[in-house]
Structures are given as C-alpha cells and as structure tokens.
Design a protein around this motif. Structure first.
Motif, PDB file in Angstrom:
ATOM      1  N   PRO A  27       0.590   2.091  -0.668  1.00  0.00           N
ATOM      2  CA  PRO A  27       0.387   2.677  -1.742  1.00  0.00           C
ATOM      3  C   PRO A  27       1.127   3.875  -1.576  1.00  0.00           C
ATOM      4  O   PRO A  27       0.848   4.735  -0.803  1.00  0.00           O
ATOM      5  N   ILE A  28       1.984   3.947  -2.684  1.00  0.00           N
ATOM      6  CA  ILE A  28       2.876   5.390  -2.644  1.00  0.00           C
ATOM      7  C   ILE A  28       2.949   5.244  -4.082  1.00  0.00           C
ATOM      8  O   ILE A  28       3.741   5.021  -4.676  1.00  0.00           O
ATOM      9  N   ASP A  29       1.690   5.699  -4.426  1.00  0.00           N
ATOM     10  CA  ASP A  29       1.598   5.597  -5.997  1.00  0.00           C
ATOM     11  C   ASP A  29       0.660   6.788  -6.563  1.00  0.00           C
ATOM     12  O   ASP A  29       0.464   6.444  -7.553  1.00  0.00           O
ATOM     13  N   GLY A  30       0.922   7.847  -5.565  1.00  0.00           N
ATOM     14  CA  GLY A  30      -0.013   9.285  -6.906  1.00  0.00           C
ATOM     15  C   GLY A  30      -1.760   8.835  -6.611  1.00  0.00           C
ATOM     16  O   GLY A  30      -2.084   9.809  -7.885  1.00  0.00           O
ATOM     17  N   GLY A  31      -2.012   8.268  -6.214  1.00  0.00           N
ATOM     18  CA  GLY A  31      -3.414   7.482  -6.324  1.00  0.00           C
ATOM     19  C   GLY A  31      -3.588   6.440  -7.714  1.00  0.00           C
ATOM     20  O   GLY A  31      -4.735   6.148  -7.850  1.00  0.00           O
ATOM     21  N   PHE A  32      -2.483   5.873  -8.292  1.00  0.00           N
ATOM     22  CA  PHE A  32      -2.743   5.337  -9.293  1.00  0.00           C
ATOM     23  C   PHE A  32      -3.890   3.206  -9.267  1.00  0.00           C
ATOM     24  O   PHE A  32      -4.562   3.398  -9.709  1.00  0.00           O
ATOM     25  N   SER A  33      -3.328   3.101  -7.671  1.00  0.00           N
ATOM     26  CA  SER A  33      -3.753   2.009  -7.367  1.00  0.00           C
ATOM     27  C   SER A  33      -5.472   2.340  -6.886  1.00  0.00           C
ATOM     28  O   SER A  33      -6.292   1.425  -6.786  1.00  0.00           O
ATOM     29  N   ALA A  34      -6.008   3.338  -6.900  1.00  0.00           N
ATOM     30  CA  ALA A  34      -7.250   4.080  -6.484  1.00  0.00           C
ATOM     31  C   ALA A  34      -8.246   4.639  -7.860  1.00  0.00           C
ATOM     32  O   ALA A  34      -9.285   4.659  -7.678  1.00  0.00           O
TER      33      ALA A  34
END
Length: 278
Positions: free
Chosen positions: A267-274
């Motif tokens: 994931p390269i999502d700024g923490g969205f999926s976490a």
C-alpha cells in the motif's frame, strides 16, 4: 549500483498521469522505456518528453484487451529496444456503469423518481468492462511480455492494485473486486514463476488525483467534494498522493534491493488502509 540501467521496461497505460511519471523516473535511471497506450499520440507524447531529457523511450499503440495488438507491440519493442526485462501493468480504470449512486442501499430508492443506480440496477456489461480492463488487461500483457523473461530466466513484473483491494470502497463494487483480483493474481503468478527467476509484486496506490477521479473528489472551485473530505479525514497523512509518491517503491521493486521479495502488494496510501476510522 543502479540495477535498472540498460534494462528494457514496458509500461502499459503509460500515457496516464501516474504511469508517465513512473516512465520518466525509470528512464532517468537509464532504462530503455516503451510506453504502451491505447492512444498512440499519448504514448508518443510521453516518450518525446523523455527523449528531450536525454532518455531512451518509444511510444507504442497497444490495446491491453487485444492479444493481436499486444503481439504487435511486443514485436515493435523487441525490434527497437530489445526483449522486455521489466513489465509495469499500469492500464486500468473504473466505469460509471459499475458504480452505485449511493454508498448505502435504501429501499425507498426503488420507488424514487430520481435517476439513481442502485445495486439492482448495475449493468453486467459495465461490471464486465471494469473486470476486463483491470484483470484481463493485466493478465494478457504478462502472457506476451513475460515470454521474454522466461527464455532468460530473469525478469520483474509490477502490477497496479489499489488500497481498495484490502477493504472495498463504497459505490464501486466492480473496481474494488477487480483490484482484489489483481492482488490475488500477483500472488498466484509470483508462485507460478518462482522457479524461473521472475519476481511478481504489486503496488496499491491510495487516493491520487488524476483526470479520472478529479471531478469526484474536487469541485470546480478546487474545494473538496463530500467524498473527497471523507477520504482526507480517513487518511492519517491528511493529503492525496502525488505521482512522485509512487517512485521510491517502484524503483525498489524494479531493482536488486528487493531481490528476495515476490508476491506482495504494497500500500502507498498515506495510512488509509491502516486506519480504522476511530
């Protein structure tokens, strides 16, 4: 040591914002880049910009859903640049016919006079278009260009999944499902090719502003839409991604620094999926 220099890189969907940035980065590292796009002029525009900076690049017309088109593109790449070392499967996208109007179902919508698309109205052809573009549009290029890698028992494939492959987003069941299929296929292909020196991984971008989603996430004024605000509120780093945010992970996956990494989706999502939302 730069392990990407002199490698032949094929990037599908290379005329788009994200993939053109990736193409420019890899060319800057000394790779010979073939930009494949459904529209020849878009591919050539990206290639020209790379050449003007001193890089090596060609623009090639290719339809990722047409095997004959891909075979022709493969022949052109081999003739002009050589056999493919690295394949980046960047072609993909969504379609309105695979999207519901609202995030949650309301029985009253069945009787509404508004122009709404409920779950029950989703067009199978729209769903099929999204699955084909994303999944088949990844599988077919692998079939064509990985043959170069098999003969030399070396190569790298980078697929483009999405953070909604981890947790599906509301309103877009087709796109979420198609990207989940790409993550699964990445694992499958990594195992399948593990004995012949080919590594297969995927990047899962979060929310990046592109021409495809700009009107969904921002108003004409530049202000965020309600959905755009929700996304930022659920992104711990509190911003959308930029194309440059993909480059470090891409370079790592394409180089020897990830020599023992295969079958992963990053994931390269700024923490969205976490983020749980709380």
């Amino acid at each position: 040591m730069n392990t990407i220099e002199h490698k032949v890189v094929v990037i599908t969907g290379g005329g788009g914002v994200l993939c053109s940035t990736m193409a420019s980065q890899l060319a800057g590292l000394g790779a010979k880049v073939a930009i494949l796009d459904l529209k020849k002029e878009n591919a050539e525009q990206v290639a020209k910009a790379i050449r003007q900076k001193g890089g090596q690049a060609i623009g090639v017309e290719a339809n990722v859903l047409d095997k004959k088109s891909l075979l022709a593109a493969h022949a052109e790449v081999n003739t002009q640049l050589g056999p493919c070392d690295i394949l980046v499967n960047g072609a993909g996208g969504n379609h309105p016919k695979g999207t519901t109007s609202k995030p949650y179902f309301d029985p009253n919508d069945l009787e509404s006079t508004e122009e709404l698309t409920t779950f029950f109205d989703l067009d199978p052809e729209g769903i099929k278009f999204v699955f084909d573009l994303n999944f088949i549009g990844t599988l077919l290029p692998c079939q064509i260009f990985a043959q170069d890698m098999v003969t030399r028992q070396a190569g790298i494939i980078v697929n483009i999944s999405s953070m909604n492959a981890f947790t599906p987003l509301t309103k877009i069941p087709a796109y979420s499902g198609a990207k989940a299929a790409i993550s699964n296929f990445t694992q499958w292909l990594a195992v399948h090719f593990s004995k012949v020196g080919i590594r297969v991984n995927a990047m899962a971008p979060g929310f990046f502003l592109t021409e495809q989603n700009r009107r969904l996430l921002t108003e004409e004024s530049g202000d965020l839409t309600a959905r755009g605000n929700t996304i930022i509120d659920h992104t711990p780093m509190s911003r959308f991604g930029t194309p440059e945010d993909l480059l470090g992970t891409l370079e790592w996956l394409c180089g020897d620094g990830s020599a023992f990494v295969t079958g992963v989706t990053i994931p390269i999502d700024g923490g969205f999926s976490a983020f749980s939302g709380v």
